[in-house]
Design a protein around this motif. Structure first.
Motif, mmCIF file in Angstrom:
data_model
loop_
_atom_site.group_PDB
_atom_site.id
_atom_site.type_symbol
_atom_site.label_atom_id
_atom_site.label_comp_id
_atom_site.label_asym_id
_atom_site.label_seq_id
_atom_site.Cartn_x
_atom_site.Cartn_y
_atom_site.Cartn_z
ATOM 1 N N ARG A 25 22.457 -33.849 -37.728
ATOM 2 C CA ARG A 25 22.189 -32.505 -38.230
ATOM 3 C C ARG A 25 21.686 -31.663 -37.072
ATOM 4 O O ARG A 25 20.623 -31.896 -36.538
ATOM 5 C CB ARG A 25 21.141 -32.565 -39.333
ATOM 6 C CG ARG A 25 20.863 -31.241 -39.952
ATOM 7 C CD ARG A 25 19.888 -31.413 -41.088
ATOM 8 N NE ARG A 25 18.957 -30.308 -41.032
ATOM 9 C CZ ARG A 25 17.738 -30.343 -41.497
ATOM 10 N NH1 ARG A 25 17.287 -31.436 -42.045
ATOM 11 N NH2 ARG A 25 16.970 -29.315 -41.408
ATOM 12 N N ARG A 26 22.449 -30.701 -36.683
ATOM 13 C CA ARG A 26 22.074 -29.843 -35.574
ATOM 14 C C ARG A 26 22.140 -28.403 -36.039
ATOM 15 O O ARG A 26 23.164 -27.945 -36.527
ATOM 16 C CB ARG A 26 23.005 -30.061 -34.391
ATOM 17 C CG ARG A 26 22.585 -29.311 -33.169
ATOM 18 C CD ARG A 26 23.460 -29.716 -31.989
ATOM 19 N NE ARG A 26 22.974 -29.113 -30.780
ATOM 20 C CZ ARG A 26 22.166 -29.711 -29.929
ATOM 21 N NH1 ARG A 26 21.788 -30.942 -30.146
ATOM 22 N NH2 ARG A 26 21.761 -29.099 -28.845
ATOM 23 N N ARG A 27 21.020 -27.706 -35.888
ATOM 24 C CA ARG A 27 20.973 -26.311 -36.301
ATOM 25 C C ARG A 27 20.993 -25.431 -35.065
ATOM 26 O O ARG A 27 20.489 -25.800 -34.015
ATOM 27 C CB ARG A 27 19.704 -26.030 -37.102
ATOM 28 C CG ARG A 27 19.678 -26.768 -38.412
ATOM 29 C CD ARG A 27 18.429 -26.458 -39.163
ATOM 30 N NE ARG A 27 17.318 -27.182 -38.541
ATOM 31 C CZ ARG A 27 16.072 -27.143 -38.969
ATOM 32 N NH1 ARG A 27 15.761 -26.387 -40.005
ATOM 33 N NH2 ARG A 27 15.134 -27.826 -38.390
ATOM 34 N N PHE A 28 21.563 -24.284 -35.204
ATOM 35 C CA PHE A 28 21.582 -23.303 -34.129
ATOM 36 C C PHE A 28 20.738 -22.121 -34.561
ATOM 37 O O PHE A 28 20.908 -21.587 -35.652
ATOM 38 C CB PHE A 28 23.021 -22.866 -33.812
ATOM 39 C CG PHE A 28 23.842 -23.981 -33.223
ATOM 40 C CD1 PHE A 28 23.761 -24.265 -31.871
ATOM 41 C CD2 PHE A 28 24.642 -24.763 -34.027
ATOM 42 C CE1 PHE A 28 24.490 -25.307 -31.328
ATOM 43 C CE2 PHE A 28 25.373 -25.803 -33.492
ATOM 44 C CZ PHE A 28 25.300 -26.081 -32.138
ATOM 45 N N TRP A 29 19.800 -21.747 -33.717
ATOM 46 C CA TRP A 29 18.856 -20.685 -34.029
ATOM 47 C C TRP A 29 19.165 -19.461 -33.179
ATOM 48 O O TRP A 29 19.356 -19.566 -31.972
ATOM 49 C CB TRP A 29 17.430 -21.146 -33.732
ATOM 50 C CG TRP A 29 16.989 -22.314 -34.547
ATOM 51 C CD1 TRP A 29 17.174 -23.634 -34.263
ATOM 52 C CD2 TRP A 29 16.295 -22.274 -35.788
ATOM 53 N NE1 TRP A 29 16.619 -24.415 -35.246
ATOM 54 C CE2 TRP A 29 16.067 -23.593 -36.191
ATOM 55 C CE3 TRP A 29 15.822 -21.241 -36.588
ATOM 56 C CZ2 TRP A 29 15.404 -23.926 -37.358
ATOM 57 C CZ3 TRP A 29 15.143 -21.569 -37.751
ATOM 58 C CH2 TRP A 29 14.951 -22.887 -38.131
ATOM 59 N N ASP A 33 15.451 -15.314 -34.815
ATOM 60 C CA ASP A 33 14.789 -16.305 -35.653
ATOM 61 C C ASP A 33 13.728 -17.065 -34.868
ATOM 62 O O ASP A 33 12.622 -17.308 -35.356
ATOM 63 C CB ASP A 33 15.813 -17.291 -36.233
ATOM 64 C CG ASP A 33 16.834 -16.604 -37.127
ATOM 65 O OD1 ASP A 33 16.476 -15.602 -37.776
ATOM 66 O OD2 ASP A 33 17.980 -17.074 -37.177
ATOM 67 N N HIS A 55 8.919 -24.848 -40.748
ATOM 68 C CA HIS A 55 10.312 -24.539 -40.402
ATOM 69 C C HIS A 55 11.128 -25.785 -40.060
ATOM 70 O O HIS A 55 12.268 -25.669 -39.611
ATOM 71 C CB HIS A 55 10.340 -23.553 -39.230
ATOM 72 C CG HIS A 55 9.745 -22.221 -39.584
ATOM 73 N ND1 HIS A 55 10.421 -21.287 -40.326
ATOM 74 C CD2 HIS A 55 8.531 -21.685 -39.328
ATOM 75 C CE1 HIS A 55 9.652 -20.220 -40.491
ATOM 76 N NE2 HIS A 55 8.497 -20.449 -39.912
ATOM 77 N N GLU A 56 10.524 -26.959 -40.273
ATOM 78 C CA GLU A 56 11.199 -28.237 -40.046
ATOM 79 C C GLU A 56 11.739 -28.365 -38.626
ATOM 80 O O GLU A 56 12.897 -28.727 -38.396
ATOM 81 C CB GLU A 56 12.302 -28.462 -41.079
ATOM 82 C CG GLU A 56 11.791 -28.545 -42.493
ATOM 83 C CD GLU A 56 12.898 -28.735 -43.517
ATOM 84 O OE1 GLU A 56 14.083 -28.591 -43.171
ATOM 85 O OE2 GLU A 56 12.561 -29.011 -44.671
ATOM 86 N N VAL A 57 10.885 -28.044 -37.660
ATOM 87 C CA VAL A 57 11.186 -28.250 -36.247
ATOM 88 C C VAL A 57 9.990 -28.980 -35.643
ATOM 89 O O VAL A 57 8.956 -29.133 -36.285
ATOM 90 C CB VAL A 57 11.439 -26.918 -35.492
ATOM 91 C CG1 VAL A 57 12.669 -26.208 -36.041
ATOM 92 C CG2 VAL A 57 10.237 -26.007 -35.542
#
Length: 141
Positions: A25-29, A33, A55-57
């Motif tokens: 799972r890779r998110r791009f911010w 943001d 923010h689940e980081v």
């Protein structure tokens, strides 16, 4: 395709079993943001850990974003800080207390940055003489 796949691998004569539980799972911010998240540290006393959990980081991610945003010129440690002129008469190197105002505003939290990277946190209603003593004691420590 990779979800719930079980592989049996033979390694040096012993059976080794590996399980892939899901895709990474890779998110791009976006920078906006990241800036909002970094700026929320300290609001209502929120710590880096609390903001990261919200923010689940990771905490390290917030510190890295802060560094990157600062390099890009998008964030400053003083962003959102309010600076008020301090008009206090000084007599022979000692602060002179002024009479209180008829209607004093409610006290607010103040941060005073001193030389050497030190900072003081106090309420605006602090007695000027006490503040002077506090500053001197911190600078000589």
């Amino acid at each position: 395709m990779f979800n719930d796949v079980v592989n049996d691998v033979s390694y040096a004569g012993s059976a080794m079993r590996g399980e892939i539980l899901g895709l990474e799972r890779r998110r791009f911010w976006r920078d906006e943001d990241k800036l909002e998240i970094v700026a929320s540290v300290g609001i209502d006393g929120a710590t880096v850990t609390q903001v990261a959990q919200r923010h689940e980081v990771t905490r390290q991610q917030i510190y890295a974003w802060r560094h990157d945003l600062k390099k890009k010129g998008l964030w400053s440690p003083d962003a959102g800080a309010l600076f008020f002129p301090l008009d206090m008469p000084v007599a022979a190197g000692v602060l002179v207390a002024q009479p209180p105002l008829a209607e004093a505003p409610p006290p607010v939290a103040v941060e005073l940055r001193l030389r050497g990277g030190r900072s003081l946190h106090f309420e605006s209603a602090i007695d000027p003489a006490a503040l002077s003593v506090l500053i001197r004691s911190v600078e000589t420590a």
